[in-house]
Write a protein that holds these residues in place. Structure first.
Motif, PDB file in Angstrom:
ATOM      1  N   ALA A 137     -18.807  41.639 -74.036  1.00 36.87           N
ATOM      2  CA  ALA A 137     -18.949  43.096 -73.946  1.00 36.87           C
ATOM      3  C   ALA A 137     -20.103  43.600 -74.817  1.00 36.87           C
ATOM      4  N   ALA A 138     -20.381  42.860 -75.893  1.00 39.98           N
ATOM      5  CA  ALA A 138     -21.485  43.233 -76.787  1.00 39.98           C
ATOM      6  C   ALA A 138     -22.830  42.695 -76.291  1.00 39.98           C
ATOM      7  N   GLY A 139     -22.823  41.993 -75.157  1.00 40.56           N
ATOM      8  CA  GLY A 139     -24.061  41.506 -74.566  1.00 40.56           C
ATOM      9  C   GLY A 139     -24.580  40.209 -75.147  1.00 40.56           C
ATOM     10  N   LYS A 140     -23.711  39.462 -75.839  1.00 43.80           N
ATOM     11  CA  LYS A 140     -24.146  38.208 -76.449  1.00 43.80           C
ATOM     12  C   LYS A 140     -24.034  37.050 -75.454  1.00 43.80           C
ATOM     13  N   HIS A 141     -24.973  36.119 -75.534  1.00 37.52           N
ATOM     14  CA  HIS A 141     -24.818  34.849 -74.845  1.00 37.52           C
ATOM     15  C   HIS A 141     -23.707  34.062 -75.542  1.00 37.52           C
ATOM     16  N   ILE A 142     -22.988  33.243 -74.784  1.00 41.46           N
ATOM     17  CA  ILE A 142     -21.785  32.597 -75.297  1.00 41.46           C
ATOM     18  C   ILE A 142     -21.936  31.090 -75.319  1.00 41.46           C
ATOM     19  N   TYR A 143     -21.634  30.496 -76.474  1.00 43.32           N
ATOM     20  CA  TYR A 143     -21.513  29.046 -76.585  1.00 43.32           C
ATOM     21  C   TYR A 143     -20.202  28.780 -77.301  1.00 43.32           C
ATOM     22  N   THR A 144     -19.359  27.917 -76.723  1.00 40.77           N
ATOM     23  CA  THR A 144     -18.010  27.792 -77.263  1.00 40.77           C
ATOM     24  C   THR A 144     -17.484  26.371 -77.201  1.00 40.77           C
ATOM     25  N   GLU A 145     -16.601  26.083 -78.152  1.00 41.19           N
ATOM     26  CA  GLU A 145     -15.832  24.849 -78.073  1.00 41.19           C
ATOM     27  C   GLU A 145     -14.823  24.981 -76.944  1.00 41.19           C
ATOM     28  N   LYS A 146     -14.178  23.866 -76.644  1.00 43.38           N
ATOM     29  CA  LYS A 146     -13.158  23.874 -75.622  1.00 43.38           C
ATOM     30  C   LYS A 146     -11.838  23.450 -76.243  1.00 43.38           C
ATOM     31  N   PRO A 147     -10.718  23.705 -75.575  1.00 48.86           N
ATOM     32  CA  PRO A 147     -10.574  24.461 -74.327  1.00 48.86           C
ATOM     33  C   PRO A 147     -11.060  25.903 -74.500  1.00 48.86           C
ATOM     34  N   ILE A 148     -11.640  26.442 -73.448  1.00 48.77           N
ATOM     35  CA  ILE A 148     -12.201  27.784 -73.566  1.00 48.77           C
ATOM     36  C   ILE A 148     -11.118  28.848 -73.624  1.00 48.77           C
ATOM     37  N   ALA A 149      -9.904  28.518 -73.202  1.00 52.10           N
ATOM     38  CA  ALA A 149      -8.788  29.463 -73.203  1.00 52.10           C
ATOM     39  C   ALA A 149      -7.501  28.650 -73.073  1.00 52.10           C
ATOM     40  N   GLU A 150      -6.384  29.347 -72.947  1.00 51.93           N
ATOM     41  CA  GLU A 150      -5.086  28.671 -72.886  1.00 51.93           C
ATOM     42  C   GLU A 150      -4.592  28.433 -71.465  1.00 51.93           C
ATOM     43  N   SER A 151      -5.293  28.974 -70.467  1.00 55.77           N
ATOM     44  CA  SER A 151      -4.859  28.788 -69.080  1.00 55.77           C
ATOM     45  C   SER A 151      -6.060  28.930 -68.156  1.00 55.77           C
ATOM     46  N   VAL A 152      -5.886  28.474 -66.920  1.00 56.09           N
ATOM     47  CA  VAL A 152      -6.941  28.618 -65.915  1.00 56.09           C
ATOM     48  C   VAL A 152      -7.235  30.095 -65.667  1.00 56.09           C
ATOM     49  N   ALA A 153      -6.193  30.911 -65.592  1.00 57.59           N
ATOM     50  CA  ALA A 153      -6.392  32.342 -65.334  1.00 57.59           C
ATOM     51  C   ALA A 153      -7.232  32.984 -66.432  1.00 57.59           C
ATOM     52  N   GLU A 154      -6.949  32.640 -67.681  1.00 53.92           N
ATOM     53  CA  GLU A 154      -7.730  33.185 -68.788  1.00 53.92           C
ATOM     54  C   GLU A 154      -9.165  32.658 -68.747  1.00 53.92           C
ATOM     55  N   GLY A 155      -9.317  31.391 -68.405  1.00 52.85           N
ATOM     56  CA  GLY A 155     -10.653  30.826 -68.294  1.00 52.85           C
ATOM     57  C   GLY A 155     -11.469  31.505 -67.209  1.00 52.85           C
ATOM     58  N   ARG A 156     -10.839  31.775 -66.062  1.00 52.12           N
ATOM     59  CA  ARG A 156     -11.535  32.477 -64.976  1.00 52.12           C
ATOM     60  C   ARG A 156     -11.933  33.886 -65.415  1.00 52.12           C
ATOM     61  N   GLU A 157     -11.074  34.517 -66.210  1.00 51.35           N
ATOM     62  CA  GLU A 157     -11.397  35.850 -66.719  1.00 51.35           C
ATOM     63  C   GLU A 157     -12.674  35.804 -67.561  1.00 51.35           C
ATOM     64  N   LEU A 158     -12.797  34.794 -68.399  1.00 52.02           N
ATOM     65  CA  LEU A 158     -13.995  34.654 -69.229  1.00 52.02           C
ATOM     66  C   LEU A 158     -15.222  34.363 -68.370  1.00 52.02           C
ATOM     67  N   ALA A 159     -15.100  33.416 -67.441  1.00 50.24           N
ATOM     68  CA  ALA A 159     -16.229  33.053 -66.586  1.00 50.24           C
ATOM     69  C   ALA A 159     -16.686  34.237 -65.743  1.00 50.24           C
ATOM     70  N   ASP A 160     -15.739  34.993 -65.200  1.00 46.52           N
ATOM     71  CA  ASP A 160     -16.079  36.155 -64.374  1.00 46.52           C
ATOM     72  C   ASP A 160     -16.765  37.239 -65.218  1.00 46.52           C
ATOM     73  N   ALA A 161     -16.262  37.448 -66.435  1.00 44.75           N
ATOM     74  CA  ALA A 161     -16.862  38.462 -67.312  1.00 44.75           C
ATOM     75  C   ALA A 161     -18.287  38.079 -67.682  1.00 44.75           C
ATOM     76  N   ALA A 162     -18.512  36.789 -67.953  1.00 41.38           N
ATOM     77  CA  ALA A 162     -19.857  36.327 -68.304  1.00 41.38           C
ATOM     78  C   ALA A 162     -20.811  36.493 -67.120  1.00 41.38           C
ATOM     79  N   ALA A 163     -20.331  36.151 -65.922  1.00 39.10           N
ATOM     80  CA  ALA A 163     -21.169  36.285 -64.732  1.00 39.10           C
ATOM     81  C   ALA A 163     -21.522  37.747 -64.471  1.00 39.10           C
TER      82      ALA A 163
END
Length: 383
Positions: A104-130
Motif C-alpha cells: 500500500a505504501a508503494g514499496k517493492h517486496i522481497y520476502t522470506e517464505k512461507p509468504i503467508a499461512e495459507s494459499v488464500a492469503e498468499g493469493r491476496e498478497l500476489a494480487d495486491a502486488a500485481a
C-alpha cells in the motif's frame, strides 16, 4: 561509472536467518564491496533501514555494523518515500499484514517464505502486488547453492538422458533443549506460532522441484511429531504441537517421481545436511549444498545381490566429483543481487509472490494428504 543508492527497509533481521544470511552475508557484504555491479558496469549501492520489535537489539546491530537508521515503528519506515524496497524476515504469522502495508505504501517486496499461512492469503498478497505494479521477490536460496547449480548444469547439458526419479534427504537432530540447548527457535515446534517442518520445507521443495525438474502435479505426504515435548529458550518445557518430520512422494511433470524426507529428528549419515540423488537413463548424480558427484551410464558398476557374501565394493568411490571450476558466492546474496538488479531495471523477478503461492499450494496439499491419508492432486495456478 555512476553509483546509485537503493534504500531497503529490513524487518525481522534480529532473528538468526534474517541477521546472518540477509543482513550480514548479503546486504552488508554488498554495501562493503561497493554495491551490486549491474550489466552496464554501473553500481547499485544498498542502504539498510532496520525495523524490529526490540530497540535495544536494533541499536546494538546498528552500532556494530555502522547502520545509520533503525526504528521499532514499521509505519514510520514505510512512510519514508526514499526507501524503495521492503524486506520481511519475521515469523510467518506476522508477514501478511506487514507486506500488505508495504504494498500500500508503494514499496517493492522481497520476502522470506512461507509468504503467508495459507494459499488464500498468499493469493491476496500476489494480487495486491500485481495491482500495485510493484516488483516482488520470494527467497529461493537453495537454487543458488553450489551443489544445485552444478546439478542444473548437468540437466541443461542433457547428462541424465530421461530423468526418472529424484530422492532427497534433508535434516539433522535438533536437540530437545533439556540435555543441551536447541539450535532452532522454539516457535518452530508450535503450530499456533506458525511452526512445522512441512510448512517450512515444502515451500523450498516446491521451487527446487519446479525449477529443476518440473511442476508438482500431486503429492502423498505424512507429517509427524516425533518429539512431543521440548524446552524453550528459557528452559521451560512445552508441548511440541507442530510436526518435526515430513515424508513426501511428489509426482512431477514428465512422469518424474520425487521422494523427499525432511526431519529435525534424524541423525546425519550422509555427506551434507541436504542431498538430492537424481537418476536418469544415461547417468545419475548426488548433489548437496556444495558438492555434486556423478556416475555415467558407461561407468555404472554391475552389482549382484548375494546376501551370503560380504560386499567388497566401495560404491561411493565409484562416483566422480564435479570440480569447483567457477566461484560460487553466498546463495542468499546471489539472489539479493539478482532481485535488486531487477528492481533497478523495472523488470519482473522470476521468483515472485506467485511462486510463493505455488509453494503454499504444495504445503496445503501435503497437509491434506497427511491428514486424510491419501494422494492429493494439485491444481495448476496461472498466477
Amino acid at each position: 561509472m555512476p553509483v546509485r543508492t537503493i534504500r531497503i527497509i529490513m524487518n525481522g533481521v534480529t532473528g538468526r536467518m534474517g541477521y546472518r544470511q540477509h543482513l550480514v552475508r548479503s546486504i552488508l557484504a554488498i554495501r562493503d564491496e561497493g554495491g551490486v555491479v549491474l550489466r552496464d558496469g554501473s553500481r547499485l549501492q544498498v542502504e539498510p533501514i532496520l525495523v524490529g520489535r526490540s530497540e535495544e537489539k536494533l541499536a546494538r546491530l546498528a552500532k556494530e555494523h555502522q547502520i545509520a537508521e533503525y526504528t521499532t515503528d514499521l509505519d514510520e519506515a514505510l512512510a519514508d518515500e526514499t526507501a524503495a524496497v521492503y524486506f520481511d524476515a519475521q515469523v510467518t504469522t506476522e508477514r501478511k499484514k506487514a507486506i500488505l502495508k508495504a504494498i500500500a505504501a508503494g514499496k517493492h517486496i522481497y520476502t522470506e517464505k512461507p509468504i503467508a499461512e495459507s494459499v488464500a492469503e498468499g493469493r491476496e498478497l500476489a494480487d495486491a502486488a500485481a495491482a500495485a505494479g510493484i516488483i516482488s521477490g520470494v527467497v529461493h536460496d537453495k537454487l543458488f547453492l553450489p551443489g544445485l547449480l552444478k546439478l542444473k548444469r548437468l540437466i541443461d547439458a542433457g547428462f541424465f538422458g530421461r530423468i526418472l526419479s529424484v530422492r532427497g534427504e534433508f535434516g539433522y537432530w535438533v536437540f530437545e533443549g533439556d540435555l543441551q540447548p536447541a539450535q532452532r527457535p522454539s516457535w518452530n515446534y508450535r503450530a499456533e506460532d506458525g511452526g512445522g517442518i512441512l510448512l517450512d520445507m515444502f515451500c523450498h521443495w516446491n521451487y527446487v522441484l519446479e525449477n529443476l525438474f518440473g511442476r508438482v502435479e500431486a503429492v502423498t505426504a505424512k507429517a509427524v511429531t516425533h518429539i512431543p515435548e521440548r524446552w524453550d529458550e528459557q528452559g521451560r518445557k512445552y508441548a511440541a504441537t507442530a510436526d518435526d518430520a515430513a515424508y513426501g512422494i511428489f509426482e512431477l511433470e514428465n512422469n518424474i517421481i520425487a521422494q523427499i524426507n525432511s526431519s529435525w529428528a534424524v541423525r546425519v549419515d550422509r555427506g551434507e545436511l541436504v542431498e538430492f540423488q537424481v537418476d536418469g537413463t544415461e547417468g545419475s548424480a548426488v548433489a548437496g549444498l556444495f558438492g555434486c558427484r556423478i556416475q555415467h551410464r558407461v561407468r555404472t558398476p554391475k552389482p549382484v545381490w548375494n546376501p551370503d557374501v560380504p560386499t567388497t565394493e566401495d560404491f561411493r568411490a565409484q562416483w566422480e566429483q564435479i570440480p569447483d571450476n567457477t566461484e560460487f558466492e553466498n546463495g542468499f546474496r546471489a539472489q539479493w543481487e539478482q532481485y535488486l538488479a531487477d528492481v533497478d531495471a523495472g523488470a519482473r523477478h522470476p521468483y515472485d509472490l506467485a511462486a510463493g503461492v505455488r509453494g503454499l499450494q504444495l504445503v496445503d496439499a501435503g497437509l491434506q494428504s497427511s491428514n486424510e491419508g491419501r494422494r492429493v492432486a494439485i491444481e495448476r495456478l496461472d498466477a
